[in-house]
Design a protein around this motif. Structure first.
Motif, PDB file in Angstrom:
ATOM      1  N   ASN A  25       2.122  -3.125  10.590  1.00  0.00           N
ATOM      2  CA  ASN A  25       3.474  -2.945  10.075  1.00  0.00           C
ATOM      3  C   ASN A  25       4.393  -2.773  11.287  1.00  0.00           C
ATOM      4  N   LYS A  27       7.513  -2.528  11.568  1.00  0.00           N
ATOM      5  CA  LYS A  27       8.679  -1.651  11.411  1.00  0.00           C
ATOM      6  C   LYS A  27       8.326  -0.176  11.406  1.00  0.00           C
ATOM      7  N   ALA A  28       7.058   0.168  11.354  1.00  0.00           N
ATOM      8  CA  ALA A  28       6.646   1.566  11.258  1.00  0.00           C
ATOM      9  C   ALA A  28       6.906   2.304  12.569  1.00  0.00           C
ATOM     10  N   TYR A  33      -0.850  -0.023   9.207  1.00  0.00           N
ATOM     11  CA  TYR A  33      -1.153  -1.340   8.655  1.00  0.00           C
ATOM     12  C   TYR A  33      -0.540  -1.466   7.269  1.00  0.00           C
ATOM     13  N   VAL A  34      -0.160  -2.693   6.929  1.00  0.00           N
ATOM     14  CA  VAL A  34       0.173  -3.052   5.561  1.00  0.00           C
ATOM     15  C   VAL A  34      -1.115  -3.604   4.965  1.00  0.00           C
ATOM     16  N   SER A  48       0.870   1.073   2.742  1.00  0.00           N
ATOM     17  CA  SER A  48       1.064   1.216   4.183  1.00  0.00           C
ATOM     18  C   SER A  48       0.257   2.431   4.608  1.00  0.00           C
ATOM     19  N   VAL A  79       8.124  -1.598   3.639  1.00  0.00           N
ATOM     20  CA  VAL A  79       7.048  -2.068   2.773  1.00  0.00           C
ATOM     21  C   VAL A  79       7.038  -1.234   1.494  1.00  0.00           C
ATOM     22  N   SER A  81       5.026   0.489  -0.954  1.00  0.00           N
ATOM     23  CA  SER A  81       3.659   1.002  -1.024  1.00  0.00           C
ATOM     24  C   SER A  81       3.405   1.454  -2.457  1.00  0.00           C
TER      25      SER A  81
END
Length: 111
Positions: A25, A27-28, A33-34, A48, A79, A81
């Motif tokens: 991910n 943008k985290a 992980y996505v 996520s 994302v 989730s």
């Protein structure tokens, strides 16, 4: 520790899912992980998860995990989730995934 009633526990939808994909991910703020999780009759859901310390995307594919399925969806670093993939913290506060020692059907509920 707060004590709960059995009926409180029964309300939590803890289900088995198989990881279909895992990607970083971007943008985290913290590495995450996505994930796409196959939950059988519940469908494929996204999550996520900050599990990059112990796992690479390649070794996650096909792994069965335990998910909380009845939290409201939450947007995490861009994302949606839908489920919470469960685990426990090791001595360095890195997540180790909860898992099973035998294959189970996707969507099986924790008993």
């Amino acid at each position: 520790m707060d004590m709960i009633d059995w009926s409180d526990f029964e309300r939590v939808e803890l289900r088995v899912g198989t990881l279909l994909s895992a990607r970083l991910n971007e943008k985290a703020h913290k590495p995450a992980y996505v994930l796409e999780v196959d939950l059988g009759p519940l469908g494929v859901k996204a999550s996520s998860a900050q599990i990059t310390a112990h796992y690479t995307p390649g070794e996650l594919i096909g792994r069965q995990v335990l998910c909380v399925c009845n939290f409201a969806p939450k947007r995490i670093a861009g994302v949606r989730s839908d489920v919470l993939v469960t685990g426990a913290y090791d001595e360095q506060q890195r997540v180790v995934l909860a898992g099973f020692d035998r294959p189970l059907p996707n969507g099986a509920r924790l008993a």
